[in-house]
Design an enzyme around this catalytic site. Structure first.
Site, PDB file in Angstrom:
ATOM      1  CG  ASP A 174      -2.490   0.817  -1.288  1.00  0.00           C
ATOM      2  OD1 ASP A 174      -2.588   1.724  -0.455  1.00  0.00           O
ATOM      3  OD2 ASP A 174      -3.267   0.674  -2.238  1.00  0.00           O
ATOM      4  CG  ASP A 224      -6.327  -1.552  -4.341  1.00  0.00           C
ATOM      5  OD1 ASP A 224      -6.912  -0.714  -3.631  1.00  0.00           O
ATOM      6  OD2 ASP A 224      -5.872  -2.614  -3.894  1.00  0.00           O
ATOM      7  CG  ASP A 248      -7.144   3.847  -2.892  1.00  0.00           C
ATOM      8  OD1 ASP A 248      -7.066   4.338  -1.752  1.00  0.00           O
ATOM      9  OD2 ASP A 248      -7.045   2.634  -3.118  1.00  0.00           O
TER      10      ASP A 248
END
Length: 905
Positions: free
Chosen positions: A333, A643, A647
């Site tokens: 990310d 997070d 996901d």
């Protein structure tokens, strides 16, 4: 307040007020004094856990081994035939080995328990009118608990407010589909758990939406407590690597026992007494079998997890330690991992093209608004800017307040940045939201890419919307101007958005609208959205973490590729990627819509794109999963960060799911590792520690197998040559005790080598016993066996008595194996290149073991038991020279191997 018997209260059938009355609480929440009283009455909110084994239990476990059984039989036979001294020594060896093994396992258990204490769950509560985040174990009945998408429910709650709330209760009910929740009580008290829509239960998970509930049961009184009780009774499984090594050790043991039986037959044929042969075979098997390998490996994995914890990496599954050394690809990310995750609004653009700069940095309300052009009149645009700021404040779930001179924040980074903008525009967000009732919310979800809040003001329901340009702008029919709302002209905003994104800003569109004043409260969805008026753009930036660029460079040097997967605009993502060296051209960028156009992820064009692209922008969670799946199919060993609740599929699909410490409980539950500080550099640190752990396991194996091979070779050569037994049974057991005890475990504490992160990742399919380890084992075991056999032959033929020759041979074997420990500190580097300070535990272990044996030469009791005596200075010189041969041989081997590797490269 007296404890409530939950068997007498059907919380799901009570109304909201009845629950509040029963628990003597209110919607403002409990005060601190009441919380303390209830914690004393009800205890802490903890589920039943399996108590850690006591040191005594671990000590007893050390005796559950076939080798120990053999030694006990040998000790019993010694007593029967009158060899009480030997029997006493055998039992002493058993006790010492058990004590050492118990201490090592106890330390590993303590380390694991310490790591578990770091994996705390937190809950958002309202206490005395103030929202705060607390450890979930501090919850008490009567607390007002706030829920959001992705959070794990910390206790049994009776719901009093819901917004599109759906909960995964499969842990309790087995139902795979999420259950939609509401606040209505059930009609009677006997409904099954699955139909209690007004209740949510501890350990279940919020999949979408928001909610508020009253804590009604905690700890052992919750529904999940019965399941937890079963879990604590379930036997834990060993990590796969330990299981494989356990199996390998058993296979080696069978081979060694077979060799000992053959040697015993040869010894009997040579005329050696049967009793002496029996004790020799038992002792040789015990000494040569690597029975300490599984324990040493468990310690190595435990040491690795402790080291990772110090570098902000919490390992939830020991399999992650094994896999880290194989990682070839990190899909990371951007926000909060590569950047600091303190978004700050720095740019404002109105629909008519005027641009404004915003001063200030980070999560504070300090700063001002200034026009970019001197010709612009800020006072003319101020009403529009305040209108834009109001939308940012209302469409917001965060908090930012000033307490005692400090800014305290909670919530999403962009939401906090919008609250900071509200302060800079002259508003107090807390007062604004307190004065205006909110009647509905469409929460932000990554698939939706926007959020909306419905609020009632002057008997009119207004809509505040924020989101991605490509989603929100098509919903707008008008734009705000100084002279009123006019038909939208999107070109100026689209051009400004592209420019801001190219400069690395995160761009959001803010809009508002008016609804029918008679619209009913709650239950709003996308179909209720009124025509919107675009108010402008905000450009927020999240600066890179200072250490990220170096960490990406280290990955590149270690043969680990890095890609960025983000929901941001592609221009924003490429700007960050260029700065980090992840990508340089637009050809290395792909967007979610591009992947959607390709269709199925199984087609060749999709795989070709994945090979080429290093920046994935505007990606949905499903597309993130497909990217990870494609990388896995291409042969990569993938670590992926996440997070959010969405996901979880990608985290499970990856070889190494890496959850952020600030992420949702769902993400953490799906991951093998948790990065507590959210930093990309910590992931790289985890990879490094994983490689070090794997290297140390190889070092332990190399030491144990080569020393065992040397002992077998010594006895084989002696018996085949018709020589007497080189060592007595007691001497073999002593040798095993002082050379294979502390040294092999101490190797697990070896620090990483300088070239650890300069090697390419090992293939996951590669076994531990590769060509290099086999060569090292053959060379080192062969050299030690041949040197010891040659010395034994020389001392016997030079006229020494057998007892005197054995005394020298035992000293030589102790020296050889202790010197060989230093060879095993690195498979490639010279023993002289590894600083002693890298492993003081090993230094202490080696010198203590050697010192104990030297001391045994001078103590009457050990002299009698071991049949040893002091040696002359001349003998010391020859022992030193002979023991140094293993060091020289391995230095030559490493040098030759280094030259071969260098020429092949």
């Amino acid at each position: 307040m007296r404890p409530i018997d939950s068997t007498q209260v059907s919380w799901h059938s009570l109304s909201e007020q009845a629950v509040l009355d029963q628990l003597q609480t209110n919607l403002e929440g409990l005060n601190n004094e009441e919380v303390k009283v209830r914690q004393q009455l009800f205890g802490m909110n903890r589920l039943p856990v399996k108590p850690p084994p006591t040191i005594f239990t671990i000590f007893l476990h050390q005796f559950l081994s076939p080798l120990i059984y053999i030694l006990l039989i040998a000790g019993g036979i010694s007593i029967v035939i009158g060899e009480h001294t030997d029997a006493g020594f055998i039992f002493a060896i058993i006790l010492l080995n058990a004590a050492l093994g118990a201490y090592q396992e106890w330390r590993a258990e303590q380390g694991a328990a310490a790591l578990q204490s770091l994996l705390k769950i937190y809950a958002r509560v309202r206490r005395h009118g103030t929202e705060k985040e607390i450890p979930a174990e501090e919850l008490v009945p009567g607390d007002i608990c706030l829920l959001e998408s992705g959070s794990r429910i910390p206790a049994d709650l009776r719901l009093i407010e819901t917004t599109n709330l759906a909960v995964d209760e499969s842990l309790l009910t087995g139902e795979s589909l999420s259950v939609t929740k509401a606040t209505a009580p059930t009609s009677n008290s006997d409904v099954p758990l699955v139909d209690r829509i007004g209740m949510v239960y501890a350990a279940t998970t919020v999949m979408v939406g928001r909610g508020t509930g009253i804590v009604v049961e905690i700890g052992s009184r919750t529904e999940v407590a019965q399941i937890a009780k079963v879990v604590t009774e379930t036997k834990e499984t060993k990590p796969p690597l330990v299981v494989r090594m356990d199996h390998f050790a058993r296979m080696i043991s069978v081979g060694i026992v077979g060799a000992c039986i053959i040697l015993a037959v040869i010894a009997v044929n040579n005329g050696i007494p049967l009793t002496e042969v029996f004790f020799m075979a038992v002792a040789l098997a015990v000494s040569a079998i690597p029975e300490g390998l599984p324990v040493a490996m468990t310690v190595a994995l435990s040491v690795a997890t402790s080291r990772m914890a110090k570098r902000h990496v919490i390992v939830r599954k020991l399999t992650a330690v094994e896999g880290l050394g194989s990682c070839t690809f990190i899909a990371s990310d951007k926000t909060g991992t590569l950047t600091v995750n303190q978004q700050t609004v720095k740019k404002l653009v109105l629909p008519t093209g005027e641009r404004f700069d915003v001063s200030g940095q980070g999560f504070t309300g300090d700063g001002n608004i200034t026009a970019q052009e001197e010709s612009q009149d800020l006072s003319v645009a101020w009403p529009q800017l305040q209108r834009l700021g109001k939308v940012g404040v209302m469409c917001n779930e965060a908090q930012l307040i000033s307490e005692k001179g400090e800014w305290v924040h909670h919530g999403d980074a962009v939401d906090i940045a919008l609250l900071a903008l509200g302060y800079k525009l002259g508003a107090n967000p807390s007062e604004v939201r307190r004065a205006i009732p909110i009647v509905g919310i469409i929460p932000f979800e990554s698939e939706r890419q926007y959020a909306a809040t419905f609020y009632r003001e002057e008997n009119v329901v207004h809509t505040a919307v924020k989101g991605a340009m490509e989603v929100v702008l098509p919903k707008c029919s008008q734009m705000a101007t100084p002279t009123g709302d006019k038909p939208i002209e999107p070109q100026l905003l689209e051009e400004a958005a592209l420019q801001l994104a190219a400069e690395g800003y995160r761009v959001l569109v803010l809009a508002d609208g008016r609804m029918d004043p008679h619209t009913q409260n709650g239950m709003f969805d996308e179909q209720d959205m009124p025509p919107l008026t675009v108010l402008g753009l905000i450009g927020a930036i999240d600066p890179l973490r200072s250490e990220v660029k170096e960490a990406v460079e280290r990955c590149r040097g270690a043969g680990v590729q890095v890609a960025m997967i983000t929901g941001d605009h592609p221009a924003t993502a490429l700007s960050i990627a260029r700065e980090l060296g992840i990508a340089s051209t637009e050809q290395e960028v792909a967007t979610g819509p591009q992947l959607m156009k390709l269709g199925s992820e199984t087609i060749s064009q999709f795989f070709d794109l994945i090979k080429r692209v290093r920046v994935y922008a505007r990606m949905t969670p499903l597309q993130k999963y497909e990217i990870v799946d494609a990388l896995v199919q291409q042969g990569h060993f993938v670590a992926v960060t996440g997070d959010g609740v969405n996901d979880a599929p990608a985290l499970r699909k990856a070889h190494l799911g890496v959850a952020m410490g600030s992420g949702t409980d769902v993400a953490k539950d799906s991951a093998a590792m948790i990065i507590t500080d959210d930093r990309f550099a910590s992931i790289v640190a985890g990879i490094e520690e994983g490689r070090v752990a794997y290297d140390n396991i190889r070092k332990v194996i190399a030491l144990l197998i080569s020393c065992g091979a040397a002992e077998i070779m010594l006895f084989a050569i002696a018996l085949l040559a018709g020589l007497p037994l080189p060592l007595t049974a007691v001497q073999l057991l002593w040798l095993n005790l002082i050379t294979n005890g502390p040294q092999d475990v101490a190797l697990a504490f070896e620090a990483g080598e300088a070239e650890t992160m300069a090697r390419t990742p090992r293939k996951p399919t590669d076994g531990i016993f590769d060509r290099l380890m086999i060569q090292q084992t053959v060379v080192s075991g062969g050299v030690m066996g041949l040197v010891a056999s040659g010395a034994w032959f020389w001392w016997l033929t030079s006229g020494l008595e057998e007892a005197e020759a054995r005394n020298l041979l035992l000293l030589l074997m102790v020296f050889l194996q202790n010197v060989h420990v230093f060879n095993c500190r690195s498979e490639r580097a010279s023993a002289f290149q590894i600083p002693l300070r890298n492993n003081w535990i090993l230094m202490f272990g080696v010198f203590a073991a050697q010192g104990i044996h030297i001391l045994s030469l001078y103590i009457p009791v050990t002299q009698s038991i071991l049949d040893v005596s002091p040696v002359t200075f001349a003998d010391w010189g020859s022992i030193f020279l002979l023991a140094s041969t293993i060091l020289v041989a391995m230095e030559v081997f490493k040098a030759i191997n280094w030259r071969i590797r260098g020429s092949s490269a």
